[in-house]
Every structure is written in structure tokens, then in C-alpha cells.
Design a protein around this motif. Structure first.
Motif: not given
Length: 125
Positions: A47-75
Motif C-alpha cells: 500500500f505504501v509503495e503503490f500509493t507513494g505514501r511515506i511510512c510513519p516510521l520515516t516521520y518518527l525517525e526524522n522527528d527524532l533526528r531533528l530533536r537530536a540536533g541532526q539535519s540529515g543522515y551523515t554520521t
């Protein structure tokens, strides 16, 4: 520090979910109840792939990275080695359809194998 570890944990969980959606049906060879868990997970992934949606785990991970002061996936090690598997470069709608089709085909093969395998076990018993 804790938010970064949590984000890395979510990334690992996301990878585990993807692998489970792809080949988790094979676990039904060991546990007959596994399709009850695997089929909904597989359906969600498709469903996620066919509809082009973003998995909620992606939103959770990005939110946690922002809270950690990270701007991306680099380290981190996890980010360095697993990020491209979960978030491939050049991810387009056509690629997403291909990924969804791959999940469908792989699981059809697994479940057909399981169905064909069961009668052989029953005759031996």
C-alpha cells in the motif's frame, strides 16, 4: 544523545519491517500462525509503495533526528550502511511500483512454496 539512539533504533526497526514484508512469509514454514502477522505487514508495505505514501516510521525517525540536533543522515554506522537500503537514491514512482511488485512476486513464490510443501509433510506424518 538519546534521541539519536532512538532514531537509529527506528531506522533498524524500519529495515527489519522491510525485510519482514519481503520475505517474512518464509517464517510460516516454522510457525503456522506467521501468515496472520506477515500478510498485514506485506499489505501495508505494498500500500505504501503503490500509493507513494511515506511510512510513519520515516516521520518518527526524522522527528527524532531533528530533536537530536541532526539535519540529515551523515554520521552513524547504522546510517552509513543502512540508509541507502531503506531510502535509495533516485526513488521515483516507477521505482516504487517496481518495489511493490517485487514484494508481491517474492511473497507469491514463498506462499506457493508453502502450500506445495504442506501436503508432503502431511503424507510423511
Amino acid at each position: 544523545m538519546y534521541f539519536r539512539l532512538a532514531a537509529d533504533g527506528v531506522l533498524l526497526l524500519h529495515l527489519a519491517f522491510i525485510l519482514f514484508a519481503l520475505v517474512g512469509g518464509a517464517l510460516a514454514a516454522r510457525w503456522r500462525w506467521m501468515p496472520w502477522v506477515h500478510l498485514p505487514a506485506m499489505a501495508w508495505a505494498i500500500f505504501v509503495e503503490f500509493t507513494g505514501r511515506i511510512c510513519p516510521l520515516t516521520y518518527l525517525e526524522n522527528d527524532l533526528r531533528l530533536r537530536a540536533g541532526q539535519s540529515g543522515y551523515t554520521t552513524s554506522f547504522i546510517e552509513h550502511y543502512l540508509l541507502d537500503v531503506i531510502y535509495p537514491a533516485g526513488l521515483t514512482r516507477d521505482v516504487q511500483f517496481g518495489l511493490a511488485a517485487t514484494v508481491v512476486v517474492v511473497n507469491i513464490v514463498i506462499y506457493v512454496w508453502l502450500v506445495l510443501r504442506r501436503p508432503m509433510q502431511d503424507r510423511d506424518a
